[in-house]
Design a protein around this motif. Structure first.
Motif, PDB file in Angstrom:
ATOM      1  N   ILE A  54       4.122  -4.981   1.288  1.00  0.00           N
ATOM      2  CA  ILE A  54       4.102  -5.460  -0.103  1.00  0.00           C
ATOM      3  C   ILE A  54       2.939  -4.836  -0.850  1.00  0.00           C
ATOM      4  CG2 ILE A  54       3.788  -7.485  -1.583  1.00  0.00           C
ATOM      5  CD1 ILE A  54       6.529  -7.379  -0.299  1.00  0.00           C
ATOM      6  N   LEU A  55       1.773  -4.801  -0.218  1.00  0.00           N
ATOM      7  CA  LEU A  55       0.602  -4.197  -0.864  1.00  0.00           C
ATOM      8  C   LEU A  55       0.847  -2.729  -1.170  1.00  0.00           C
ATOM      9  CD1 LEU A  55      -2.282  -5.735   1.291  1.00  0.00           C
ATOM     10  CD2 LEU A  55      -1.544  -6.447  -0.995  1.00  0.00           C
ATOM     11  N   LEU A  56       1.518  -2.042  -0.264  1.00  0.00           N
ATOM     12  CA  LEU A  56       1.809  -0.625  -0.462  1.00  0.00           C
ATOM     13  C   LEU A  56       2.710  -0.423  -1.675  1.00  0.00           C
ATOM     14  CD1 LEU A  56       1.611   2.301   0.510  1.00  0.00           C
ATOM     15  CD2 LEU A  56       3.547   1.849   2.042  1.00  0.00           C
ATOM     16  N   LYS A  57       3.720  -1.272  -1.810  1.00  0.00           N
ATOM     17  CA  LYS A  57       4.626  -1.161  -2.958  1.00  0.00           C
ATOM     18  C   LYS A  57       3.885  -1.397  -4.276  1.00  0.00           C
ATOM     19  CE  LYS A  57       8.904  -2.531  -0.594  1.00  0.00           C
ATOM     20  NZ  LYS A  57       9.989  -3.545  -0.536  1.00  0.00           N
ATOM     21  N   ILE A  58       3.008  -2.401  -4.283  1.00  0.00           N
ATOM     22  CA  ILE A  58       2.256  -2.698  -5.512  1.00  0.00           C
ATOM     23  C   ILE A  58       1.298  -1.556  -5.841  1.00  0.00           C
ATOM     24  CG2 ILE A  58       0.600  -4.273  -6.592  1.00  0.00           C
ATOM     25  CD1 ILE A  58       1.786  -6.515  -4.874  1.00  0.00           C
ATOM     26  N   SER A  59       0.649  -0.996  -4.820  1.00  0.00           N
ATOM     27  CA  SER A  59      -0.280   0.115  -5.071  1.00  0.00           C
ATOM     28  C   SER A  59       0.469   1.321  -5.625  1.00  0.00           C
ATOM     29  CB  SER A  59      -1.019   0.492  -3.788  1.00  0.00           C
ATOM     30  OG  SER A  59      -0.148   1.078  -2.827  1.00  0.00           O
ATOM     31  N   GLN A  60       1.662   1.583  -5.103  1.00  0.00           N
ATOM     32  CA  GLN A  60       2.462   2.700  -5.626  1.00  0.00           C
ATOM     33  C   GLN A  60       2.905   2.424  -7.052  1.00  0.00           C
ATOM     34  OE1 GLN A  60       5.473   2.932  -2.560  1.00  0.00           O
ATOM     35  NE2 GLN A  60       4.358   4.493  -1.425  1.00  0.00           N
ATOM     36  N   GLY A  61       3.237   1.153  -7.346  1.00  0.00           N
ATOM     37  CA  GLY A  61       3.606   0.797  -8.710  1.00  0.00           C
ATOM     38  C   GLY A  61       2.467   0.990  -9.692  1.00  0.00           C
ATOM     39  N   LEU A  62       1.246   0.731  -9.226  1.00  0.00           N
ATOM     40  CA  LEU A  62       0.045   0.899 -10.059  1.00  0.00           C
ATOM     41  C   LEU A  62      -0.514   2.319 -10.017  1.00  0.00           C
ATOM     42  CD1 LEU A  62      -1.770  -2.442  -9.169  1.00  0.00           C
ATOM     43  CD2 LEU A  62      -0.729  -1.853 -11.374  1.00  0.00           C
ATOM     44  N   LYS A  63       0.105   3.180  -9.188  1.00  0.00           N
ATOM     45  CA  LYS A  63      -0.288   4.592  -9.055  1.00  0.00           C
ATOM     46  C   LYS A  63      -1.711   4.741  -8.517  1.00  0.00           C
ATOM     47  CE  LYS A  63       2.737   5.819 -12.922  1.00  0.00           C
ATOM     48  NZ  LYS A  63       2.853   6.387 -14.279  1.00  0.00           N
ATOM     49  N   ILE A  64      -2.042   3.897  -7.544  1.00  0.00           N
ATOM     50  CA  ILE A  64      -3.325   4.006  -6.868  1.00  0.00           C
ATOM     51  C   ILE A  64      -3.066   3.939  -5.359  1.00  0.00           C
ATOM     52  CG2 ILE A  64      -4.670   2.980  -8.747  1.00  0.00           C
ATOM     53  CD1 ILE A  64      -4.676   0.351  -7.207  1.00  0.00           C
ATOM     54  N   SER A  65      -4.080   4.275  -4.559  1.00  0.00           N
ATOM     55  CA  SER A  65      -3.924   4.225  -3.113  1.00  0.00           C
ATOM     56  C   SER A  65      -4.039   2.788  -2.624  1.00  0.00           C
ATOM     57  CB  SER A  65      -4.977   5.089  -2.435  1.00  0.00           C
ATOM     58  OG  SER A  65      -6.260   4.499  -2.592  1.00  0.00           O
ATOM     59  N   LEU A  66      -3.585   2.580  -1.401  1.00  0.00           N
ATOM     60  CA  LEU A  66      -3.682   1.260  -0.794  1.00  0.00           C
ATOM     61  C   LEU A  66      -5.144   0.854  -0.633  1.00  0.00           C
ATOM     62  CD1 LEU A  66      -1.968  -1.010   0.367  1.00  0.00           C
ATOM     63  CD2 LEU A  66      -1.948   0.177   2.552  1.00  0.00           C
ATOM     64  N   THR A  67      -5.982   1.811  -0.271  1.00  0.00           N
ATOM     65  CA  THR A  67      -7.416   1.528  -0.117  1.00  0.00           C
ATOM     66  C   THR A  67      -8.025   1.092  -1.444  1.00  0.00           C
ATOM     67  OG1 THR A  67      -7.589   3.146   1.682  1.00  0.00           O
ATOM     68  CG2 THR A  67      -9.632   2.490   0.600  1.00  0.00           C
ATOM     69  N   GLU A  68      -7.658   1.770  -2.530  1.00  0.00           N
ATOM     70  CA  GLU A  68      -8.177   1.408  -3.861  1.00  0.00           C
ATOM     71  C   GLU A  68      -7.729   0.004  -4.246  1.00  0.00           C
ATOM     72  OE1 GLU A  68      -8.499   5.554  -6.378  1.00  0.00           O
ATOM     73  OE2 GLU A  68      -6.491   4.900  -5.774  1.00  0.00           O
ATOM     74  N   LEU A  69      -6.480  -0.326  -3.895  1.00  0.00           N
ATOM     75  CA  LEU A  69      -5.971  -1.665  -4.217  1.00  0.00           C
ATOM     76  C   LEU A  69      -6.789  -2.743  -3.515  1.00  0.00           C
ATOM     77  CD1 LEU A  69      -3.383  -3.027  -5.657  1.00  0.00           C
ATOM     78  CD2 LEU A  69      -2.559  -3.313  -3.327  1.00  0.00           C
ATOM     79  N   LEU A  70      -7.057  -2.534  -2.232  1.00  0.00           N
ATOM     80  CA  LEU A  70      -7.824  -3.526  -1.475  1.00  0.00           C
ATOM     81  C   LEU A  70      -9.282  -3.577  -1.916  1.00  0.00           C
ATOM     82  CD1 LEU A  70      -6.382  -3.098   2.132  1.00  0.00           C
ATOM     83  CD2 LEU A  70      -6.046  -5.007   0.560  1.00  0.00           C
ATOM     84  N   THR A  71      -9.815  -2.445  -2.340  1.00  0.00           N
ATOM     85  CA  THR A  71     -11.194  -2.423  -2.838  1.00  0.00           C
ATOM     86  C   THR A  71     -11.335  -3.334  -4.054  1.00  0.00           C
ATOM     87  OG1 THR A  71     -11.524  -0.165  -2.042  1.00  0.00           O
ATOM     88  CG2 THR A  71     -13.025  -0.953  -3.751  1.00  0.00           C
ATOM     89  N   VAL A  72     -10.297  -3.379  -4.888  1.00  0.00           N
ATOM     90  CA  VAL A  72     -10.330  -4.210  -6.104  1.00  0.00           C
ATOM     91  C   VAL A  72     -10.028  -5.667  -5.784  1.00  0.00           C
ATOM     92  CG1 VAL A  72      -9.230  -4.638  -8.347  1.00  0.00           C
ATOM     93  CG2 VAL A  72      -9.725  -2.292  -7.618  1.00  0.00           C
ATOM     94  N   PHE A  73      -8.970  -5.918  -5.008  1.00  0.00           N
ATOM     95  CA  PHE A  73      -8.477  -7.290  -4.834  1.00  0.00           C
ATOM     96  C   PHE A  73      -8.945  -7.969  -3.536  1.00  0.00           C
ATOM     97  CE2 PHE A  73      -5.453  -5.198  -7.679  1.00  0.00           C
ATOM     98  CZ  PHE A  73      -5.452  -6.095  -8.743  1.00  0.00           C
ATOM     99  N   ALA A  74      -9.577  -7.194  -2.661  1.00  0.00           N
ATOM    100  CA  ALA A  74     -10.165  -7.788  -1.454  1.00  0.00           C
ATOM    101  C   ALA A  74     -11.491  -7.102  -1.178  1.00  0.00           C
ATOM    102  CB  ALA A  74      -9.211  -7.652  -0.271  1.00  0.00           C
ATOM    103  N   PRO A  75     -12.470  -7.298  -2.062  1.00  0.00           N
ATOM    104  CA  PRO A  75     -13.765  -6.612  -1.931  1.00  0.00           C
ATOM    105  C   PRO A  75     -14.394  -6.856  -0.561  1.00  0.00           C
ATOM    106  CG  PRO A  75     -13.621  -7.800  -4.008  1.00  0.00           C
ATOM    107  CD  PRO A  75     -12.440  -8.218  -3.207  1.00  0.00           C
ATOM    108  N   GLY A  76     -14.898  -5.769   0.032  1.00  0.00           N
ATOM    109  CA  GLY A  76     -15.549  -5.885   1.329  1.00  0.00           C
ATOM    110  C   GLY A  76     -14.625  -5.667   2.502  1.00  0.00           C
ATOM    111  N   SER A  77     -13.305  -5.639   2.250  1.00  0.00           N
ATOM    112  CA  SER A  77     -12.365  -5.457   3.360  1.00  0.00           C
ATOM    113  C   SER A  77     -12.265  -4.003   3.780  1.00  0.00           C
ATOM    114  CB  SER A  77     -10.978  -5.978   2.977  1.00  0.00           C
ATOM    115  OG  SER A  77     -10.434  -5.226   1.902  1.00  0.00           O
TER     116      SER A  77
END
Length: 216
Positions: A54-77
Motif C-alpha cells: 500500500i505504501l508503495l502504491k501511494i508513493s508512486q501516486g505522489l511520484k516519490i520513492s518509498l524511502t521519501e514517503l517513510l521519511t515524511v510520514f514515519a520520521p526516524g524509521s
C-alpha cells in the motif's frame, strides 16, 4: 491510542500532493489505486502499521520513492544506509518483481478470456469463408451471426460505436471525419464508416458525408 493522540501529517501530505499536481484525496486514491482510508491512516501517522504494498502504491501516486514517503510520514524509521533502509529496498525490489509476475498472469488470463469469447468464431469462421468462396451467391445476411462473438469481445473491452452506419447525426469535428466537402458544426451528416471510443478515449472518428438535400 485515541485518534486525537495520533500525529497529523495533513500539511505534509498536501505539500506532496501539490508537487505531484493532485488536487484532492479522492484523486490521489484513484491514481494510487488504494482506498481513501489507507491514505487517512498514512496522514495520521500509521505508516508503520500499513503494508509495504500500500505504501508503495501511494508513493508512486505522489511520484516519490518509498524511502521519501517513510521519511515524511514515519520520521526516524529510515536513516541513510541503515539495515532498515536496506531491508526496505529489498522489499521494494521484491514487490516490483511480484507486480511484474502479476502483470504476466493477468495478461495470460486476459488472452484466455478473449479466446473463450471468440471460440465459436475461431472454429466456424474459416468454414464460412470456404463456403462463401464455393458459393458466391450465399446471402450475406446469413453471415451476420458469425460476427457476434467479435462484437461481444468489443463490449467486454468497453469499446462502443460512435454511431451506426447510415445514421444521420449533427456534425461534430471531434467525433466525425468528413469524407469530402466542408460542414458547419451541428449540420446534418450521414455516417458512412462507424467510429469507436473506449470510455472517454476516442479510438477512431466516424467517417461521414453531408446529407444531400433536394435542389430547389
Amino acid at each position: 491510542m485515541s485518534e486525537s493522540a495520533l500525529p497529523d501529517y495533513t500539511y505534509q501530505l498536501q505539500e506532496l500532493m501539490q508537487q505531484a499536481g493532485i488536487s484532492s484525496l479522492e484523486e490521489l486514491s484513484q491514481i494510487a489505486g488504494v482506498s481513501p482510508l489507507q491514505i487517512i491512516r498514512l496522514r495520521r501517522g500509521l505508516a508503520l502499521q500499513t503494508s509495504v504494498s500500500i505504501l508503495l502504491k501511494i508513493s508512486q501516486g505522489l511520484k516519490i520513492s518509498l524511502t521519501e514517503l517513510l521519511t515524511v510520514f514515519a520520521p526516524g524509521s529510515v536513516s541513510g544506509e541503515t539495515a532498515s533502509g536496506s531491508d526496505l529496498e529489498q522489499e521494494y525490489q521484491r514487490l516490483q518483481t511480484q507486480m511484474e509476475e502479476q502483470r504476466s498472469v493477468l495478461l495470460e488470463e486476459w488472452k484466455r478470456e478473449s479466446l473463450h469469447i471468440l471460440e465459436s468464431w475461431l472454429l466456424q469462421w474459416p468454414t464460412v469463408v470456404y463456403r462463401v468462396q464455393e458459393n458466391p451467391q450465399l446471402q450475406a445476411v446469413k453471415l451476420l451471426p458469425f460476427v457476434r462473438p467479435v462484437e461481444q469481445l468489443l463490449r467486454e473491452w468497453g469499446v462502443e460505436v460512435i454511431a451506426p452506419v447510415g445514421a444521420q447525426v449533427p456534425y461534430d469535428p471531434h467525433l466525425h471525419q468528413l469524407l469530402d466537402g466542408t460542414a458547419q458544426v451541428g449540420e446534418q451528416v450521414i455516417v458512412r464508416y462507424t467510429g469507436y471510443r473506449q470510455g472517454n478515449k476516442l479510438l477512431y472518428r466516424a467517417k461521414v458525408s453531408l446529407v444531400k438535400t433536394p435542389s430547389s
